[in-house]
Design an enzyme around this catalytic site. Structure first.
Site, mmCIF file in Angstrom:
data_model
loop_
_atom_site.group_PDB
_atom_site.id
_atom_site.type_symbol
_atom_site.label_atom_id
_atom_site.label_comp_id
_atom_site.label_asym_id
_atom_site.label_seq_id
_atom_site.Cartn_x
_atom_site.Cartn_y
_atom_site.Cartn_z
ATOM 1 N N ARG A 1 1.214 -0.757 0.281
ATOM 2 C CA ARG A 1 0.229 0.116 -0.217
ATOM 3 C C ARG A 1 0.935 1.352 -0.049
ATOM 4 N NH1 ARG A 1 -2.841 -2.475 -1.410
ATOM 5 N NH2 ARG A 1 -5.577 -3.100 -0.503
ATOM 6 N N ASP B 1 4.952 -0.261 -7.073
ATOM 7 C CA ASP B 1 3.239 -0.844 -7.405
ATOM 8 C C ASP B 1 1.716 0.230 -7.064
ATOM 9 O OD1 ASP B 1 1.744 -2.273 -9.936
ATOM 10 O OD2 ASP B 1 0.761 -3.596 -8.019
ATOM 11 N N GLU C 1 -2.584 7.733 -4.811
ATOM 12 C CA GLU C 1 -2.736 7.339 -6.463
ATOM 13 C C GLU C 1 -4.805 7.404 -6.146
ATOM 14 O OE1 GLU C 1 -1.484 3.232 -5.165
ATOM 15 O OE2 GLU C 1 -3.885 2.303 -5.474
ATOM 16 N N HIS D 1 -0.659 0.126 -9.568
ATOM 17 C CA HIS D 1 -1.493 -0.938 -8.469
ATOM 18 C C HIS D 1 -2.041 -2.625 -9.149
ATOM 19 C CE1 HIS D 1 -3.311 -1.265 -4.664
ATOM 20 N NE2 HIS D 1 -3.485 -2.402 -5.358
HETATM 21 N N1 NAD Z 1 -0.903 -4.308 -5.142
HETATM 22 C C1 NAD Z 1 -1.637 -4.960 -4.922
HETATM 23 O O1 NAD Z 1 -2.154 -5.280 -6.453
HETATM 24 C C2 NAD Z 1 -1.657 -5.535 -3.581
HETATM 25 C C3 NAD Z 1 -2.716 -7.341 -4.115
HETATM 26 C C4 NAD Z 1 -2.985 -7.405 -3.013
HETATM 27 C C5 NAD Z 1 -2.410 -7.070 -1.325
HETATM 28 N N2 NAD Z 1 -2.115 -6.132 -1.197
HETATM 29 C C6 NAD Z 1 -1.509 -5.665 -0.329
HETATM 30 O O2 NAD Z 1 -0.939 -6.945 0.303
HETATM 31 C C7 NAD Z 1 -0.402 -6.526 1.623
HETATM 32 C C8 NAD Z 1 -0.352 -8.091 1.925
HETATM 33 O O3 NAD Z 1 -1.606 -9.486 1.991
HETATM 34 P P1 NAD Z 1 -1.055 -10.667 2.792
HETATM 35 O O4 NAD Z 1 -2.334 -11.931 1.388
HETATM 36 O O5 NAD Z 1 -0.212 -11.583 2.676
HETATM 37 O O6 NAD Z 1 -1.618 -10.623 3.853
HETATM 38 P P2 NAD Z 1 -1.719 -10.956 5.357
HETATM 39 O O7 NAD Z 1 -2.911 -10.431 5.899
HETATM 40 O O8 NAD Z 1 -1.186 -12.779 4.722
HETATM 41 O O9 NAD Z 1 -0.267 -10.770 5.807
HETATM 42 C C9 NAD Z 1 0.063 -9.300 6.622
HETATM 43 C C10 NAD Z 1 1.466 -10.109 7.318
HETATM 44 O O10 NAD Z 1 1.283 -8.653 7.579
HETATM 45 C C11 NAD Z 1 1.851 -8.950 9.309
HETATM 46 N N3 NAD Z 1 0.951 -7.046 10.885
HETATM 47 C C12 NAD Z 1 -0.339 -7.457 10.043
HETATM 48 N N4 NAD Z 1 0.156 -5.678 11.171
HETATM 49 C C13 NAD Z 1 1.500 -5.853 11.308
HETATM 50 C C14 NAD Z 1 1.848 -4.999 11.666
HETATM 51 N N5 NAD Z 1 1.398 -3.812 12.902
HETATM 52 N N6 NAD Z 1 3.442 -4.638 11.740
HETATM 53 C C15 NAD Z 1 4.286 -6.046 11.264
HETATM 54 N N7 NAD Z 1 3.569 -6.923 10.692
HETATM 55 C C16 NAD Z 1 1.843 -6.499 10.528
HETATM 56 C C17 NAD Z 1 0.811 -9.879 9.688
HETATM 57 O O11 NAD Z 1 1.422 -10.610 10.897
HETATM 58 C C18 NAD Z 1 1.020 -11.126 8.379
HETATM 59 O O12 NAD Z 1 2.395 -11.784 8.429
HETATM 60 C C19 NAD Z 1 -2.492 -6.410 1.590
HETATM 61 O O13 NAD Z 1 -2.887 -5.783 3.172
HETATM 62 C C20 NAD Z 1 -2.172 -5.527 1.224
HETATM 63 O O14 NAD Z 1 -1.847 -4.059 1.703
HETATM 64 C C21 NAD Z 1 -1.687 -5.496 -2.487
#
Ligand code: NAD
Length: 332
Positions: free
Chosen positions: A233, A257, A262, A294
């Site tokens: 993000r 990305d 954005e 994105h």
């Molecule tokens: N660019 C894109 O197209 C796209 C698409 C999907 C997701 N994303 C982003 O990727 C992120 C991760 O997705 P995911 O499916 O791996 O999620 P997920 O929930 O599987 O993993 C997130 C990780 O972050 C950790 N976390 C949460 N809060 C935290 C904090 N305060 N400090 C440290 N670690 C923390 C969690 O413990 C977890 O291991 C999403 O939140 C989203 O923002 C981007």
């Protein structure tokens, strides 16, 4: 019943219509949900929104006043939704808690290799029949150190690829992922990760505690020749501070990305408009920076799974079934 879907890309429209066929008609709009477009939803009990929708207090009030009762968000992240207001208004909000993490992890790696090996610049040159190599020197990944912030589903998939490259693995997360530990990941505090990693990739969600996790101080700690990748993000990175460091000639490459401002830009054709965002305008001028809009999730596999889950979320709502994809109402 007809469902209204906002922010539908032309590639997605036939997939959405096919997935809902036999259940509901869908009216697909390419415009994003925001304060200007919210009145279009009047009379639609169920709407579906995309990642760059604005679901703030005003928009949610407009939706509720128009009769909307259910919002099916077609993304994992939901930092764009004021859930407290949605709950107060009695709305049901769902998201897609799981879809191919490989879509994003593989794209993050595409950014790494593109900035590391100067692929975009090389392609521009060869199209111009300029076949020199000056300025295109990259570096091997093998034996270098990667720092992964957020080792959930996407972070783990990214780590597996890094492991395949033969990299040393550093991780930072509120909870250790045993799969990453099994690959040899060492969890460290984020200051150590920023200081030691040759490649830093962000995969934590955007929360108040992670906003600008890459701020001026973090950027200054990083190696001058580090590679920084953000496919999570935009708000995780203080972009103005990043531009200031890039002006000093720092970093081998930066691949973004996502961008903190954005909304209103990404997914849209702004090529004929005057650029109003000076930070973005400066960012894209650096030869070592690559910005994409994105698109990390945008594979036929991930989009298919997102749509499938969205249909299920709508059907669950109508049948009164709870699922892990429901964000509000919260389970009491
Ligand atoms: N660019 C894109 O197209 C796209 C698409 C999907 C997701 N994303 C982003 O990727 C992120 C991760 O997705 P995911 O499916 O791996 O999620 P997920 O929930 O599987 O993993 C997130 C990780 O972050 C950790 N976390 C949460 N809060 C935290 C904090 N305060 N400090 C440290 N670690 C923390 C969690 O413990 C977890 O291991 C999403 O939140 C989203 O923002 C981007």
């Amino acid at each position: 019943m007809e469902i209204l879907a906002f922010g539908v890309q032309s590639d997605e429209k036939p997939l959405i219509e096919k997935a809902f066929a036999g259940h509901h008609d869908v009216r697909c709009l390419d415009v994003f949900l925001n304060e200007d477009t919210a009145p279009i939803a009047a009379g639609y009990e169920i709407i579906s929104t995309s990642v760059n929708a604005t679901l703030n207090n005003r928009v949610l009030q407009t939706l509720a006043a128009g009769g909307t009762q259910m919002i099916a968000q077609r993304s994992t992240g939901f930092n764009n939704i004021d859930l407290e207001v949605a709950e107060r208004l009695g709305l049901t909000v769902s998201r897609v808690s799981y879809y191919s993490p490989y879509s994003v992890a593989e794209f993050a790696w595409a950014l790494v290799m593109a900035v590391n090996r100067r692929i975009v610049r090389a392609s521009i040159r060869t199209r111009d029949f300029d076949f020199r190599l000056d300025g295109l020197m990259g570096r091997d990944m093998r034996g270098r150190t990667v720092g992964v912030l957020g080792t959930g589903k996407i972070g783990e998939a990214f780590t597996r690829i890094a492991h395949g490259f033969g990299m040393n693995l550093l991780g930072w997360d509120v909870a250790e992922n045993p799969e990453c530990v099994a690959l040899g990941m060492k969890y460290v505090d984020k200051e150590q990760l920023f200081a030691e990693a040759d490649l830093i990739s962000l995969h934590v969600p955007l929360l108040p505690s992670t906003e600008h996790i890459v701020d001026a101080a973090a950027l200054r700690t990083m190696k001058d020749d580090a590679i920084l990748i953000n496919s999570s993000r935009g708000g995780l990175v203080d972009t103005k501070a990043l531009v200031a460091e890039l002006r000093e000639g720092r970093f081998t490459g930066v691949g973004l990305d996502v961008y903190e401002a954005e909304a209103g830009l990404f997914f849209l054709d702004k090529s004929l408009d005057v650029v109003e965002d000076d930070t973005l305008a400066r960012l894209v001028t650096f030869p070592n920076v690559l910005v994409t809009s994105h698109q990390a999730y945008y594979t036929v596999d991930a989009v298919g799974q997102i749509i499938e889950a969205t249909v299920k979320n709508v059907l669950d709502y109508q049948a009164g079934r709870r699922s892990e994809n429901v964000l509000v109402p919260a389970v009491s």
